[in-house]
Design a protein around this motif. Structure first.
Motif, short mmCIF file in Angstrom:
data_model
loop_
_atom_site.label_atom_id
_atom_site.label_comp_id
_atom_site.label_asym_id
_atom_site.label_seq_id
_atom_site.Cartn_x
_atom_site.Cartn_y
_atom_site.Cartn_z
N ASN A 186 0.86 -1.19 0.00
CA ASN A 186 0.00 0.00 0.00
C ASN A 186 0.90 1.23 0.00
O ASN A 186 1.35 1.70 1.04
CB ASN A 186 -0.91 -0.01 1.23
CG ASN A 186 -1.95 1.11 1.18
OD1 ASN A 186 -1.70 2.17 0.62
ND2 ASN A 186 -3.11 0.86 1.76
N LEU A 187 1.14 1.78 -1.19
CA LEU A 187 2.04 2.94 -1.29
C LEU A 187 1.44 4.18 -0.65
O LEU A 187 2.17 5.09 -0.24
CB LEU A 187 2.37 3.20 -2.76
CG LEU A 187 3.33 2.19 -3.40
CD1 LEU A 187 3.49 2.48 -4.88
CD2 LEU A 187 4.67 2.20 -2.70
N GLY A 188 0.12 4.23 -0.57
CA GLY A 188 -0.49 5.34 0.14
C GLY A 188 -0.09 5.37 1.59
O GLY A 188 0.25 6.42 2.15
N GLU A 189 -0.08 4.19 2.23
CA GLU A 189 0.35 4.12 3.62
C GLU A 189 1.86 4.39 3.74
O GLU A 189 2.31 5.02 4.70
CB GLU A 189 0.02 2.74 4.20
CG GLU A 189 -1.47 2.52 4.42
CD GLU A 189 -2.04 3.48 5.44
OE1 GLU A 189 -1.94 3.21 6.64
OE2 GLU A 189 -2.57 4.53 5.04
N VAL A 190 2.63 3.90 2.78
CA VAL A 190 4.06 4.19 2.79
C VAL A 190 4.28 5.70 2.79
O VAL A 190 5.05 6.24 3.59
CB VAL A 190 4.76 3.54 1.57
CG1 VAL A 190 6.20 4.03 1.45
CG2 VAL A 190 4.73 2.02 1.69
N ASN A 191 3.62 6.38 1.90
CA ASN A 191 3.77 7.83 1.81
C ASN A 191 3.27 8.52 3.07
O ASN A 191 3.87 9.48 3.56
CB ASN A 191 3.02 8.35 0.58
CG ASN A 191 3.42 9.76 0.23
OD1 ASN A 191 4.59 10.03 0.00
ND2 ASN A 191 2.47 10.66 0.21
#
Length: 904
Positions: A186-191
Motif C-alpha cells: 500500500n504505497l499510500g500508507e508508505v507515503n
C-alpha cells in the motif's frame, strides 16, 4: 514459557522503520523466535503499530518470556540490551548492514569486529531490511500486504526513497520484489508514514531552530548551522531537519540540539562536496554522505558548533563551475533547414542528447537561434514527420552561460529557458562547449520557481469565492500540509482569477486541486475525517469527493467549523483532487500514458501557457502563485501559446481549444502557435468523432460562439473537420437571432429549453444536402436527439417551396409538419423569414395539428368494415378532409368511410 529455553529477536532503541521491518523479516525467517519490541520507538513507527500491530507477532518488552535465551538475533544493530536469560553459551546472530567487512566473510574476521556473534549477516546495502528480504526471496517465503508494506517502509526510509548515496541495486531489487502486485504494498500508507506531521513540541522547536539559523558560505556552498536547547524534548529530530532543509534549501544543514543529557547532531546534505557522514563520524557518530547523526556528551553547544564548522571547512570540496563540468570544444551545430531525420542521424552518430541550432548570416558568421533535443527528435520521428525541418520543432532562443559561471547560475538558466543543453560561450560569444542536464544529474533541482503572493491576489480570491468556498480551500491546504504534501489550485480557475473574471467554475468551485503526492490517499483521509463519498480513478490518480449525497452525508459541523452563517446548502456538489502527473503521447491523437510527477511537470502537460498557473493552498504558502512556464506574461500580453512544438501533434483537439480561448478572452493566437496549428490540421482526421464533437460543443456553449466559429472557418479548421462545413455571416446572425428568440418574454418553450449547442449545430448543418448531413452526423458522432433535429430540418428544407406557396392545401402542410418535431418548427423561424412559411407553421401549431375525425377504429368495426390497413387509410383521409374543410359532420365521415370501403 517461564523456565524454558527460547530464541529471541531484538533491535536497537529509538527504532525507525528499517529496524522494525528487520524485526518483522527476521521473525518470518525464524518463526520459532520471539520478536521483542524496544521500549523507545520513533513516533511514526509507534503510530504505524497503533494501526497494524495485530498483523504481527511482535511482543512488548514487559511481555517477553522468562527463561534461558538459547539464541539472540540482533537486527540493524551490533548490540542490544541483553534480555534476562542470556548466558555464556547463548548464540548470537547479527544482521547489520552497517558492518563493513570489505571482502572478508570468514567468521574469524567477523569475530574481530563482533566477538559475541556466532553468525553474521552483512553487506553493502542502503537498508538493513534489504538483507532480510533477499533471504525471504531465497527461501520462497511469501508476505501479506501489511507485511510487504512495512518491509517497503523500511527500505524507502533508510534509502531516502532510493536517493541516498548509500543506496544499492540490491535495495532496488528487494523493493521491486515487494512492489510486485501479488504482494499488495500500500504505497499510500508508505507515503503517509514517511511524511508524518510534526507534533506541537516539534513545531515549537522548529521555530526556535528557524530563528537560530546561521548562514555560512564555505567553498562556494551554502551551509546552515542552527542550535537550540530542548531538555524536555523526546521526539525525533530528523523530521525537523527535513523541514529546515526544505525551507532554506541549503547545500548542507547541521541541526544541533542540547537534550539535557547529551547533544544530538542531525546533518543533511544535497551535494557530495559536503559529506555529512564523514563529519558525523569525526564527531563520534555516523551515517551516509547525505544524511548522518551523532550524539555527544559532556560538551557545550558552542563547542560542537565550532567543531562542525572546522570539519566542514577542512573537508568540503570547492563548488564546481560550468567550465569544470562542460564538454569543452566547439560542439556540433544543426542548421534550421536540416531535416529531423538528419538530426536524428547526428544524435545517434555522436551520442548527444541535443544540439545547438545555429543560422549563418551572409558573412558566414553563425548565430545561435535555438536548441534541438532528443525528446523532440524521438517524438517527431515517432509521428512519421522526419522529413520536416528542424526549425519547426526546435526550442527557440539564445540562452548561454560562461565557463566561470556557478552551477547555481547554470541551474537558473536551465529553468529560465527550459533547455536541457546550454551552449557555453567565451567573452566574444563564440561557442566553446556545451553543458547538459546529464552533467548536472546529481545537482539538478526540479523544484518550482519562486512564487508570487500579493494582497491583490487574495482580494481577487475573496471576490471570486463565497466564504464557504474559501474555507474549504483553506481546510484542504491544512489537511494536505499535514501529510507533508503540497497542494495547488491550477489551470482555468487561476487564469480567470488573474484576469479578474468570476467564472462559472468559480461559482461552483468546479476546479482541479492538484496534490503533489497521492491525491487518492489524501481523498480517503479527508473522507474518513469529514464524511462524504469518494469516487476514485486510479489510472489517472484522481478522486472526486462528493459532498451532497444523501446516502453518504458529510459532517457539516466539523467541515464548516467556525464559519458563521454557513449551511449545508452552501457546499459545492463535489471537489476534484488530482495527483500531480506527467504525460507521454505514444502516437498522435491517442490518449496519453500518465505517471505521478511534480507540480512543474504536471503544469507542463497542459495545453497553453495561460493554463499553467497554479495557486498554492498550503498554509505557509497560501496565495503563492506558481508560474513555471511563462503563463502570466502571455496572460498580460493577451496571447494563446502552446508549451512545445509538438503540442498539437500530441493532441489535435487543442487546435479547437486555442480558438475558443482566443475568442473568449479577445486574445490573439501567438504567431508561432498559428503556424504549428496549421501544420497539424490534417491530424484532426485521426481524432475520434466524440472528441471533436465535445470540443465543438464547448465552443458552442460560449457566450458568443459565432466569433469562434468564424475564426475556425478562417483558419480552415471547419473544412478539415468536414469539407462542406462552414460558418457564414448569415449563420453568425442566425446565432445572434437564436439567443434573442430564447431570451424573449414570449419565447417558445421548445426553443428555450433545448440545449443551445444542439440548436447551433442545427444552424451549421441546415444548408447541407441530406447525404452531407448524414455524413456530418457520423463525423461528429452526434447524439440521437441532435440527429433527429437535423433529420427534421432536412425535411423542412426540402419542403420549403410547398410551405411557402399560399395555394398549398392545409392537409398538405399537415402531412409535412407531422413528420417533424416541435423543436425543429420552433427553430425554423430563425432559419427562414418567409411569411407564408411562418404562417403555415403558426396555423399548424395553433389549430391544424389538433384536428381529428369523430370516428375511430371501433366505429369502423361497428359499421361492418373489415379490419386491416384500410382503417389507417380511412381515418387519415377523414382527418385531412376535416382539416381542408371538405368534411363537416359525423354523418359525412360515415358516408365517406363507407365509400372508401366499397372501393376496396
Amino acid at each position: 514459557m517461564t523456565g524454558q529455553a527460547f530464541d529471541i529477536i531484538l533491535t536497537h532503541e529509538r527504532t525507525d522503520f528499517d529496524a522494525l521491518a528487520s524485526l518483522l523479516a527476521a521473525s518470518l525467517l525464524f518463526p520459532e523466535a520471539i520478536p521483542v519490541l524496544p521500549r523507545q520507538m520513533n513516533r511514526n513507527v509507534r503510530d504505524f503499530l497503533a494501526l497494524y500491530k495485530n498483523h504481527f507477532r511482535f511482543v512488548a518488552p514487559d511481555d517477553a518470556p522468562r527463561g534461558k535465551v538459547r539464541r539472540a538475533i540482533l537486527v540493524d544493530t551490533r548490540a542490544a540490551n541483553s534480555p534476562k536469560g542470556t548466558q555464556s553459551d547463548t548464540e548470537y546472530i547479527v544482521i547489520d548492514h552497517h558492518v563493513a567487512l570489505a571482502q572478508a566473510n570468514l567468521m574469524s574476521e567477523a569475530h574481530k569486529l563482533l566477538p559475541h556473534a556466532h553468525e553474521l549477516w552483512c553487506g553493502p546495502t542502503g537498508a538493513n531490511t534489504t538483507l532480510l528480504v533477499e533471504k525471504l526471496i531465497e527461501h520462497g517465503i511469501d508476505v501479506t500486504p501489511v507485511e510487504a508494506t512495512l518491509l517497503a517502509l523500511g527500505i524507502y526510509e533508510d534509502t531516502g526513497n532510493l536517493t541516498y548515496a548509500s543506496t544499492t541495486s540490491r535495495d532496488a531489487a528487494a523493493l521491486a520484489w515487494l512492489l510486485d502486485p501479488t504482494h499488495g504494498v500500500n504505497l499510500g500508507e508508505v507515503n503517509e508514514f514517511l511524511h508524518h506531521p510534526v507534533t506541537d513540541a516539534q513545531r515549537k522547536l522548529l521555530q526556535e531552530l528557524l530563528d537560530a539559523c546561521e548562514f555560512l558560505e564555505i567553498e562556494g556552498h551554502s551551509v546552515i548551522i542552527t542550535m537550540a536547547r530542548a531538555p524536555a524534548f523526546n521526539d525525533e529530530l530528523s523530521t525537523l531537519a527535513a523541514r529546515l532543509r526544505d525551507f532554506h534549501e541549503p547545500d548542507a544543514l547541521f541541526l544541533v540540539v542540547d537534550l539535557g543529557d547529551m547533544v544530538q547532531v542531525v546533518a543533511r546534505s544535497t551535494t557530495d562536496a559536503i559529506n555529512v557522514g564523514k563529519v558525523a563520524q569525526m564527531l563520534g557518530g555516523g551515517g551516509h554522505s547525505r544524511a548522518a547523526a551523532a550524539h555527544l556528551r559532556d560538551v557545550t553547544l558552542e563547542t560542537v558548533r565550532m567543531q562542525i564548522e572546522h570539519l566542514v571547512r577542512t573537508h568540503a570540496r570547492a563548488a564546481l563551475t560550468v567550465g569544470q563540468i562542460m564538454s569543452a570544444g566547439r560542439p556540433h551545430t544543426l542548421s534550421p533547414d536540416m531535416s529531423m531525420t538528419e538530426a536524428d542521424g547526428l544524435m545517434r552518430r555522436f551520442g548527444h542528447e541535443g544540439f545547438p541550432v545555429a543560422a549563418a548570416d551572409a558573412q558566414g558568421q553563425e548565430t545561435l537561434v535555438g536548441v534541438l533535443t532528443r525528446r523532440e527528435v524521438d517524438k517527431t520521428l515517432g509521428h512519421g514527420m522526419g522529413d520536416q525541418p528542424v526549425r519547426r520543432f526546435m526550442r527557440t532562443g539564445q540562452f548561454t552561460v560562461h565557463p566561470d559561471d556557478s552551477i547555481t547560475a547554470l541551474r537558473r538558466r536551465m529553468i529560465e529557458s527550459n533547455w536541457g543543453q546550454i551552449p557555453v560561450v567565451d567573452a566574444n560569444n563564440a561557442i566553446i562547449g556545451i553543458v547538459t542536464r546529464t552533467d548536472l544529474i546529481k545537482l539538478w533541482d526540479e523544484s518550482a520557481l519562486p512564487g508570487r503572493r500579493t494582497d491583490e491576489l487574495a482580494a481577487r480570491l475573496r471576490r471570486a469565492l463565497s466564504p464557504v468556498q474559501l474555507h474549504l480551500l483553506a481546510l484542504i491546504g491544512r489537511e494536505v500540509d499535514a501529510m507533508h504534501y503540497d497542494v495547488y489550485v491550477v489551470g482555468g480557475f487561476v487564469r480567470d482569477l488573474m484576469l479578474d473574471i468570476v467564472s462559472r467554475r468559480a461559482l461552483a468551485l468546479d476546479v482541479d486541486i492538484v496534490v503533489e503526492g497521492d491525491a487518492i490517499t489524501f481523498a480517503r483521509r479527508i473522507q474518513a475525517k469529514y464524511g462524504g463519498r469518494i469516487v476514485e480513478h486510479r489510472r489517472f490518480g484522481t478522486a472526486k469527493w462528493l459532498l451532497t449525497r444523501p446516502d453518504a452525508p458529510v459532517d457539516v459541523a466539523a467541515l464548516l467549523n467556525g464559519l458563521e452563517g454557513a449551511a449545508p446548502a452552501d457546499l459545492p456538489p463535489h471537489l476534484d483532487f488530482v495527483t500531480a502527473r506527467t504525460e507521454f503521447y505514444a502516437a498522435p491523437t491517442v490518449l496519453p500514458t500518465v505517471q505521478q510527477s511534480s507540480i512543474k511537470l504536471d503544469l507542463h502537460r497542459r495545453d497553453f501557457t495561460i493554463n499553467t498557473l497554479a495557486l498554492c493552498l498550503n498554509p505557509d504558502r497560501w496565495g503563492e502563485l506558481l508560474d513555471a512556464w511563462g503563463g502570466l506574461t502571455d496572460l498580460r500580453a493577451g496571447l494563446v501559446r502552446v508549451l512545445h512544438s509538438l503540442s498539437f501533434v500530441d493532441d489535435p483537439t487543442r487546435i479547437l481549444r486555442a480558438v475558443r480561448y482566443e475568442q473568449r478572452f479577445d486574445f490573439a493566437i501567438e504567431p508561432r502557435t498559428v503556424e504549428l496549428l496549421g501544420d497539424a490540421l490534417e491530424l484532426l482526421d485521426r481524432v475520434t468523432p466524440a472528441r471533436i464533437r465535445h470540443e465543438l460543443e464547448r465552443i458552442l456553449q460560449e457566450a458568443t460562439p459565432e466569433k469562434a466559429m468564424r475564426r475556425l472557418d478562417a483558419l480552415g479548421i471547419l473544412r478539415q473537420i468536414y469539407p462542406s462545413l462552414s460558418m457564414t455571416a448569415t449563420m453568425a446572425q442566425q446565432f445572434i437571432d437564436l439567443r434573442a428568440c430564447r431570451q424573449a418574454g414570449d419565447a417558445d418553450p421548445q426553443l428555450a429549453e433545448a440545449p443551445i449547442e444542439r440548436l447551433y449545430l442545427a444552424i451549421l448543418a441546415y444548408p447541407l444536402r441530406a447525404e452531407e448531413m448524414r455524413a456530418l452526423q457520423e463525423r461528429l458522432g452526434l447524439r440521437v436527439e441532435t440527429r433527429h433535429l437535423l433529420r427534421d430540418l432536412s425535411i423542412l428544407r426540402r419542403a420549403l417551396d410547398r410551405l411557402a406557396d399560399p395555394a398549398t392545401r392545409p392537409s398538405q402542410v399537415v402531412q409535412i409538419l407531422d413528420q417533424v418535431g416541435p423543436v425543429s418548427m420552433a427553430l425554423l423561424p430563425v432559419l427562414c423569414d418567409d411569411p407564408a412559411v411562418l404562417e403555415h407553421i403558426r396555423r399548424y401549431q395553433a389549430a391544424w395539428q389538433r384536428i381529428q375525425p369523430d370516428l375511430n377504429g371501433d366505429d369502423l368495426r361497428r359499421m361492418g368494415i373489415a379490419r386491416g390497413v384500410i382503417y389507417r387509410n380511412i381515418l387519415g383521409a377523414l382527418r385531412m378532409g376535416r382539416i381542408d374543410g371538405e368534411i363537416h359532420s359525423r354523418a359525412e365521415e360515415e358516408a365517406f368511410a363507407q365509400a372508401m370501403a366499397a372501393l376496396i
